[in-house]
Motif scaffolding. Structure first.
Motif, mmCIF file in Angstrom:
data_model
loop_
_atom_site.group_PDB
_atom_site.id
_atom_site.type_symbol
_atom_site.label_atom_id
_atom_site.label_comp_id
_atom_site.label_asym_id
_atom_site.label_seq_id
_atom_site.Cartn_x
_atom_site.Cartn_y
_atom_site.Cartn_z
ATOM 1 N N UNK A 136 0.790 -1.220 0.000
ATOM 2 C CA UNK A 136 0.000 0.000 0.000
ATOM 3 C C UNK A 136 0.820 1.267 0.000
ATOM 4 N N UNK A 137 2.132 1.150 -0.302
ATOM 5 C CA UNK A 137 3.004 2.322 -0.362
ATOM 6 C C UNK A 137 3.170 2.732 -1.823
ATOM 7 N N UNK A 138 3.321 4.024 -2.060
ATOM 8 C CA UNK A 138 3.395 4.480 -3.438
ATOM 9 C C UNK A 138 4.415 5.594 -3.613
ATOM 10 N N UNK A 139 4.913 5.717 -4.827
ATOM 11 C CA UNK A 139 5.781 6.827 -5.203
ATOM 12 C C UNK A 139 4.889 7.960 -5.679
ATOM 13 N N UNK A 140 4.927 9.084 -4.959
ATOM 14 C CA UNK A 140 4.010 10.190 -5.238
ATOM 15 C C UNK A 140 4.631 11.262 -6.119
ATOM 16 N N UNK A 141 5.910 11.087 -6.500
ATOM 17 C CA UNK A 141 6.531 12.072 -7.372
ATOM 18 C C UNK A 141 8.015 11.833 -7.520
ATOM 19 N N UNK A 142 8.544 12.120 -8.717
ATOM 20 C CA UNK A 142 9.979 12.018 -9.007
ATOM 21 C C UNK A 142 10.388 13.268 -9.772
ATOM 22 N N UNK A 143 11.474 13.916 -9.326
ATOM 23 C CA UNK A 143 11.849 15.206 -9.885
ATOM 24 C C UNK A 143 13.356 15.315 -10.094
ATOM 25 N N UNK A 144 13.739 16.070 -11.123
ATOM 26 C CA UNK A 144 15.139 16.413 -11.326
ATOM 27 C C UNK A 144 15.524 17.517 -10.350
ATOM 28 N N UNK A 145 16.812 17.672 -10.120
ATOM 29 C CA UNK A 145 17.276 18.670 -9.166
ATOM 30 C C UNK A 145 16.859 20.085 -9.554
ATOM 31 N N UNK B 229 6.181 8.370 -1.040
ATOM 32 C CA UNK B 229 7.547 8.864 -1.192
ATOM 33 C C UNK B 229 7.631 9.817 -2.372
ATOM 34 N N UNK B 230 8.296 10.944 -2.147
ATOM 35 C CA UNK B 230 8.613 11.897 -3.220
ATOM 36 C C UNK B 230 10.127 12.012 -3.281
ATOM 37 N N UNK B 231 10.681 11.956 -4.514
ATOM 38 C CA UNK B 231 12.122 11.869 -4.678
ATOM 39 C C UNK B 231 12.688 12.949 -5.590
ATOM 40 N N UNK B 232 13.956 13.285 -5.335
ATOM 41 C CA UNK B 232 14.827 13.810 -6.367
ATOM 42 C C UNK B 232 15.497 12.608 -7.026
#
Length: 379
Positions: free
Chosen positions: A343-352, A371-374
């Motif tokens: 039930x966990x999800x990646x909520x966003x991925x972004x460049x620096x 999780x939201x990531x760079x």
């Protein structure tokens, strides 16, 4: 002598550097660190952006965290090892790894800082932060050898079928594991997690289930509580809404019988919340309480109940290096599920260079199980 992989490192790397919490950051070129003894160089793939990053590095730092400037933020990440020092005995260049947020003093592991987030209250913690001020919002990062944990890619990706981006949830799971392990939570015991609907507190429910416990999840968000109840078969997760009235909370908890462990990870404003006293009084004789929350001031305790019943109160700040390795074993053995199947999800991925959108997305879409990531070096 460092690993030969050092020869392939660039002279410089790119980092997202902040000069103040009231001005925009800039992408800067920084000199590549050398993998001296005890130091690993990693290439961050998925670098965590905590939900409240906008309250630390922008908007004037309303949380009041102390950190040296200029700084490249970023604590934990999923990374590839780029170079290892001569005293590395198991890590190798190219390995997938989880890099912890916590940095510990090698002279005294009880002295800890949250890397590139908070330098702590003492001269010792400030000195410790000095060597690790720049973090994972960058194309390269140095990291203490003991904070870098290899992930068995053959098992996790090859056999269990996880995506690399799903491992970011380790950063949320490893923190409550430290407190639950310190409280010596055993299979078959009942643990109260209160509150249970935040990023780290909901992660505690996942971890406690993997440790074999029955969980009573307590909180105010009824929708989030219902989602937690569905994590396991009937009877493994019970839910209680925090009412704001101590006696009502205690009566609700009493319906589930004596509680062995009370895991408290209350946020800053919760010092007078009804759930704290109720949770302590719901503990059985000889029960244990784990304190991992962020309340900066004092709380009231039922002194006579604690002494009469032999209640143990154990404080834990973050986790040990060995506890991080133990948690990873739970995932590699399939006992603790992560990612979409949990039930966990990646909520966003972004460049620096999309830093503003990234930090805003973390505030809006981050949170429990999200999780939201760079992605400085996305594969």
């Amino acid at each position: 002598m460092a690993s030969l992989a050092e020869n392939s490192l660039p002279d410089n790397y790119t980092g997202l550097q902040f000069h103040s919490s009231s001005s925009p950051p800039t992408l800067v070129s920084l000199k590549t660190p050398t993998p001296t003894a005890g130091t690993v160089i990693v290439k961050p793939l998925y670098s965590i952006i905590v939900q409240y990053a906008n309250q630390i590095f922008t908007n004037g730092n309303p949380r009041g965290y102390k950190y040296p400037l200029p700084i490249v933020p970023g604590g934990s990440c999923i990374a590839r090892i780029a170079a290892v020092p001569s005293d590395a005995t198991s890590l190798n260049p190219g390995q997938l790894a989880f890099v912890e947020l916590t940095v510990r003093s090698r002279e005294d592991p009880n002295i800890k800082v949250l890397r590139s987030f908070n330098e702590g209250p003492t001269e010792a913690t400030r000195r410790l932060m000095g060597g690790w001020r720049n973090g994972s919002w960058a194309t390269l990062m140095n990291a203490p050898l003991e904070s870098v944990h290899a992930l068995d890619e053959g098992i996790l990706v090859g056999k269990l079928g996880y995506k690399l981006e799903e491992f970011g949830s380790l950063s949320q799971l490893v923190v409550p594991y430290g407190g639950l392990a310190d409280a010596d939570l055993k299979p078959g015991e009942t643990v109260l997690v209160a509150p249970a609907t935040g990023s780290f507190s909901s992660a505690a429910v996942h971890v406690a289930l993997a440790m074999g416990a029955r969980v009573i999840a307590m909180g105010r968000n009824e929708t989030a509580l219902a989602e937690l109840k569905n994590l396991a078969e009937p009877g493994r997760v019970e839910i209680v809404k925090i009412s704001g009235d101590f006696e009502e909370d205690l009566n609700a908890l009493s319906k589930f019988g004596p509680i062995d462990v009370y895991f408290d990870i209350s946020p800053r404003p919760a010092s007078t919340s009804s759930h704290i006293k109720a949770g302590i009084l719901a503990l059985r004789a000889g029960g244990r309480m784990s304190l991992m929350g962020g309340i900066p001031g004092d709380i009231g305790l039922p002194y006579w109940h604690i002494s009469l019943n032999g209640i143990t109160i154990k404080g834990t700040f973050m986790n040990t290096s060995q506890q991080a390795k133990d948690l990873i074993k739970l995932v590699e053995r399939g006992v603790l599920k992560i990612g979409s199947r949990a039930g966990m999800e990646v909520a966003g991925k972004f460049k620096l260079d999309d830093w503003e959108d990234a930090i805003n997305a973390a505030a809006a879409r981050g949170g429990p199980g999200k999780s939201v990531y760079f992605t400085p070096n996305a594969e």
